[in-house]
Motif scaffolding. Structure first.
Motif, PDB file in Angstrom:
ATOM      1  N   GLU A  68      -6.517  -4.944   3.237  1.00 50.32           N
ATOM      2  CA  GLU A  68      -5.368  -5.731   2.242  1.00 50.32           C
ATOM      3  C   GLU A  68      -4.590  -3.989   1.692  1.00 50.32           C
ATOM      4  O   GLU A  68      -3.966  -4.208   0.748  1.00 50.32           O
ATOM      5  CB  GLU A  68      -6.058  -6.111   0.683  1.00 50.32           C
ATOM      6  CG  GLU A  68      -6.003  -7.152   0.732  1.00 50.32           C
ATOM      7  CD  GLU A  68      -4.954  -8.013   1.716  1.00 50.32           C
ATOM      8  OE1 GLU A  68      -4.212  -8.218   0.504  1.00 50.32           O
ATOM      9  OE2 GLU A  68      -4.852  -8.630   1.984  1.00 50.32           O
ATOM     10  N   TYR A  69      -5.821  -2.783   1.875  1.00 48.67           N
ATOM     11  CA  TYR A  69      -5.187  -1.754   1.396  1.00 48.67           C
ATOM     12  C   TYR A  69      -4.213  -1.152   1.892  1.00 48.67           C
ATOM     13  O   TYR A  69      -4.191   0.685   2.013  1.00 48.67           O
ATOM     14  CB  TYR A  69      -6.410  -1.323   0.049  1.00 48.67           C
ATOM     15  CG  TYR A  69      -6.195  -1.770  -1.496  1.00 48.67           C
ATOM     16  CD1 TYR A  69      -4.914  -1.195  -2.513  1.00 48.67           C
ATOM     17  CD2 TYR A  69      -6.587  -2.762  -1.573  1.00 48.67           C
ATOM     18  CE1 TYR A  69      -4.848  -2.053  -3.467  1.00 48.67           C
ATOM     19  CE2 TYR A  69      -7.270  -3.557  -3.174  1.00 48.67           C
ATOM     20  CZ  TYR A  69      -6.064  -2.502  -3.799  1.00 48.67           C
ATOM     21  OH  TYR A  69      -5.664  -3.618  -4.794  1.00 48.67           O
ATOM     22  N   LEU A  88       1.917   2.053  -3.684  1.00 50.68           N
ATOM     23  CA  LEU A  88       1.262   2.029  -4.430  1.00 50.68           C
ATOM     24  C   LEU A  88       0.316   3.712  -3.986  1.00 50.68           C
ATOM     25  O   LEU A  88       0.537   4.394  -5.071  1.00 50.68           O
ATOM     26  CB  LEU A  88      -0.025   1.398  -3.898  1.00 50.68           C
ATOM     27  CG  LEU A  88      -1.317   1.355  -5.349  1.00 50.68           C
ATOM     28  CD1 LEU A  88      -1.317   1.224  -6.223  1.00 50.68           C
ATOM     29  CD2 LEU A  88      -2.487   0.900  -4.866  1.00 50.68           C
ATOM     30  N   LEU A  89       1.009   3.871  -2.495  1.00 52.01           N
ATOM     31  CA  LEU A  89       0.690   5.642  -2.261  1.00 52.01           C
ATOM     32  C   LEU A  89       1.408   6.142  -2.865  1.00 52.01           C
ATOM     33  O   LEU A  89       1.380   7.266  -3.703  1.00 52.01           O
ATOM     34  CB  LEU A  89       0.525   5.361  -0.653  1.00 52.01           C
ATOM     35  CG  LEU A  89       0.014   6.869   0.154  1.00 52.01           C
ATOM     36  CD1 LEU A  89      -0.955   7.810  -0.546  1.00 52.01           C
ATOM     37  CD2 LEU A  89       0.687   7.425   1.013  1.00 52.01           C
ATOM     38  N   LEU A 122      -2.831   1.271   5.667  1.00 50.51           N
ATOM     39  CA  LEU A 122      -2.517   1.697   5.964  1.00 50.51           C
ATOM     40  C   LEU A 122      -1.739   1.869   7.132  1.00 50.51           C
ATOM     41  O   LEU A 122      -0.587   1.789   7.917  1.00 50.51           O
ATOM     42  CB  LEU A 122      -1.767   3.429   5.290  1.00 50.51           C
ATOM     43  CG  LEU A 122      -1.039   3.531   4.011  1.00 50.51           C
ATOM     44  CD1 LEU A 122      -1.447   4.904   3.124  1.00 50.51           C
ATOM     45  CD2 LEU A 122       0.025   2.645   3.184  1.00 50.51           C
ATOM     46  N   ALA A 180       0.679  -0.870   0.170  1.00 53.53           N
ATOM     47  CA  ALA A 180       0.036  -0.200  -0.045  1.00 53.53           C
ATOM     48  C   ALA A 180       0.889   1.954  -0.167  1.00 53.53           C
ATOM     49  O   ALA A 180       0.569   2.229  -0.440  1.00 53.53           O
ATOM     50  CB  ALA A 180      -0.706   0.191   0.945  1.00 53.53           C
ATOM     51  N   GLN A 181       2.530   1.784   0.689  1.00 58.12           N
ATOM     52  CA  GLN A 181       2.579   2.327   0.583  1.00 58.12           C
ATOM     53  C   GLN A 181       3.526   2.224  -0.783  1.00 58.12           C
ATOM     54  O   GLN A 181       3.628   3.806  -1.152  1.00 58.12           O
ATOM     55  CB  GLN A 181       3.634   2.340   2.173  1.00 58.12           C
ATOM     56  CG  GLN A 181       3.201   2.674   2.729  1.00 58.12           C
ATOM     57  CD  GLN A 181       5.036   2.003   4.051  1.00 58.12           C
ATOM     58  OE1 GLN A 181       5.471   1.580   4.299  1.00 58.12           O
ATOM     59  NE2 GLN A 181       4.760   2.187   5.425  1.00 58.12           N
ATOM     60  N   ILE A 229      -6.058   6.913   0.061  1.00 53.99           N
ATOM     61  CA  ILE A 229      -5.042   5.677  -0.966  1.00 53.99           C
ATOM     62  C   ILE A 229      -6.437   5.552  -1.554  1.00 53.99           C
ATOM     63  O   ILE A 229      -7.504   5.282  -0.961  1.00 53.99           O
ATOM     64  CB  ILE A 229      -4.697   4.636  -0.981  1.00 53.99           C
ATOM     65  CG1 ILE A 229      -4.146   3.685  -1.093  1.00 53.99           C
ATOM     66  CG2 ILE A 229      -5.525   3.795   0.417  1.00 53.99           C
ATOM     67  CD1 ILE A 229      -2.394   2.965  -1.060  1.00 53.99           C
TER      68      ILE A 229
END
Lengths: 96, 435
Positions: free
Chosen positions: B153-154, A29-30, B156, A26-27, B120
């Motif tokens: 899953e996404y 992706l961000l 942070l 996720a990091q 995100i």
């Protein structure tokens, strides 16, 4: 109050440890999304542009640009600004 | 969570599951409706309009979703998975896993402040991944319950959503929780999936950006779609020519799917008519083997589409490739003449077939087509091979929305008869209490 704040911080830390792999993904992706948003917003701020124009200027594949533009439109970051031939134009929404 | 007693447990909160639950609830039975997604509504809430009336899908589905949520006899369990089903006398003990939303739904007002704050952006399956939402979000604008859900899953785990929530509904301490429902009967309403496009290599195996599935086109045609208009996903162009490839995954021995999916002709015709309205200048061509318009008013609908200028071509599409501008090129064998032609389009829709959705852990005999088997399809089309378990909608086989609703009421009637015949455990307990 301090104890409550601390326990919340501890809880988040614990969750980050438990989900270490997905947090890492996720990091990344961000980071990619922040970069993409900066580039696209700068481009759409100049004047209304189409998705292929944005793809050509930024080097990001057109399908990915469209997906991200759709997301930015949903959250009020960009807006449609007419058509150029068969392609909608998008512009940056200026914040008040 | 305490163990619960119910007269019936409905698995799946799509149109068929909701209709069965409403019918049973209206008869006074206590019903548990279990849905794996964070909202009920199923496939139907994602569609644009229904054939042949062209009524708005959302306008039909949303009131039913609301009726289910507010029904005094229906107990709604969303974001839950069935773990096991054990026989218990004439009924069943069903073990259910409640997945954590990380949101206290008794506090959440669905204001979406958390969603706007979340940094995100992730693909939204509601929009067939062509649209986006945030790692914490209300799944869609008419979701029931209208409550946020966090995707671990996404996430942070930055805590921004928690700081922004005006009602302190974010709860990071939530854990998966298992509970049991004792039910006298079960109705399977687990729905369908599309034929996986990856199995159709000659049609691009899902790698061609401008070759899409019919549920994607439904989202483009819906007012809440990802782009707010019809654009091709490869580059955002408004398509000037669109082709439909019929039987793309049905009546196809190479895929092991030999049956007709029953709805593809009608949804293709419906989408073609809607496209005619949305893009009046676009050329729309439907390549077909046969057109099957079996329902009430369906043949007239087909004739109307032809009169509107939709081009119906009898031909089998052999392959699809794309040119340098990502325009799909169809190679078609014209069935009547044997001629092979190539035609370029801006966008192609594969009229993919229907296959059963993955079933939860309920051991039931399946037919050779993979759908739940019904031993007496002519006389008892909702009765499975296991007493007390009934099936409705596309879990039993391909069917359209009208037939799904009819089948749902039939399944509810069968379940009602079964409960009465075997004695509702709730009623038995009540009688024992007052004896």
């Amino acid at each position: 109050m301090t104890t409550q704040t601390l326990s919340r911080a501890e809880l988040l830390k614990q969750l980050r440890t438990t989900h270490a792999e997905s947090v890492k993904r996720a990091q990344e992706l961000l980071k990619e999304q922040k970069h993409m948003q900066q580039e696209l917003c700068a481009f759409f701020r100049e004047k209304p542009r189409t998705v292929p124009e944005a793809a050509q200027a930024t080097g990001i594949p057109a399908d990915k640009v469209l997906w991200f533009v759709a997301a930015m439109k949903k959250y009020g970051i960009v807006a449609e600004a007419g058509m150029c031939g068969d392609y909608p134009l998008y512009k940056k929404v200026e914040e008040n | 969570m305490d163990d619960l007693h119910m007269d019936a447990l409905v698995i799946g909160g799509g149109i068929a599951g909701m209709q069965s639950a409403l019918d049973l609830g209206d008869q006074g039975f206590q019903v548990a409706l279990v849905e794996r997604d964070p909202s009920i509504g199923g496939r139907m809430i994602t569609l644009s309009k229904v054939f042949p009336t062209l009524d708005c899908c959302s306008c039909i589905t949303t009131p039913k979703m609301s009726a289910v949520a507010h029904h005094p006899n229906i107990h709604l369990y969303t974001y839950c998975e069935i773990q096991s089903v054990q026989e218990h006398g004439a009924g069943f003990d069903v073990s259910i896993l409640q997945k954590p939303r990380y949101v206290d739904i008794s506090k959440c007002t669905g204001c979406r402040e958390c969603e706007y704050e979340c940094p995100i952006t992730v693909p939204s399956p509601f929009d067939r991944n062509l649209g986006a939402y945030r790692a914490i979000r209300v799944p869609f604008s008419t979701a029931v319950p209208q409550k946020a859900v966090l995707d671990p899953e996404y996430c942070l785990w930055c805590g921004k959503c928690e700081q922004k929530c005006p009602v302190e509904a974010i709860d990071f301490s939530q854990q998966p929780e298992t509970f049991t429902i004792e039910a006298d009967s079960i109705i399977m309403a687990t729905g369908f999936d599309l034929t996986p496009v990856s199995t159709k290599k000659e049609y691009g195996a899902g790698k061609l950006h401008n070759v899409i599935d019919p549920l994607m086109m439904e989202r483009f045609l819906a007012p809440t779609g990802p782009y707010g208009r019809v654009l091709r996903p490869g580059d955002g162009k408004e398509p000037g020519s669109i082709a439909y490839v019929q039987c793309a995954g049905s009546r196809d021995e190479t895929l092991g799917i030999t049956y007709c999916s029953r709805v593809c002709c009608m949804y293709a015709i419906k989408q073609a008519m809607l496209l005619n309205g949305a893009l009046p200048m676009a050329d729309i061509t439907i390549y077909y083997m046969d057109i099957r318009t079996f329902g009430k008013g369906y043949e007239q609908f087909y004739q109307n589409a032809k009169a509107m200028g939709v081009n119906f071509v009898r031909g089998k599409v052999a392959s699809i490739r794309e040119d340098a501008d990502q325009n799909p090129i169809l190679k078609v064998e014209m069935t009547d003449t044997g001629e092979i032609v190539e035609q370029t389009f801006d966008l192609v829709v594969l009229s993919q077939g229907i296959v059963p959705a993955s079933h939860p852990t309920v051991s039931l005999p399946l037919g050779s087509d993979g759908f739940i088997s019904v031993p007496a399809p002519d006389s008892a089309p909702c009765v499975t091979g296991r007493p007390g378990i009934f099936v409705t909608g596309t879990a039993a086989g391909p069917m359209d929305i009208v037939d799904s609703i009819v089948s749902a009421s039939a399944a509810a009637a069968e379940a009602s008869a079964y409960i009465r015949e075997n004695g509702s455990r709730l009623e038995v307990e009540k009688e024992a209490l007052y004896a």
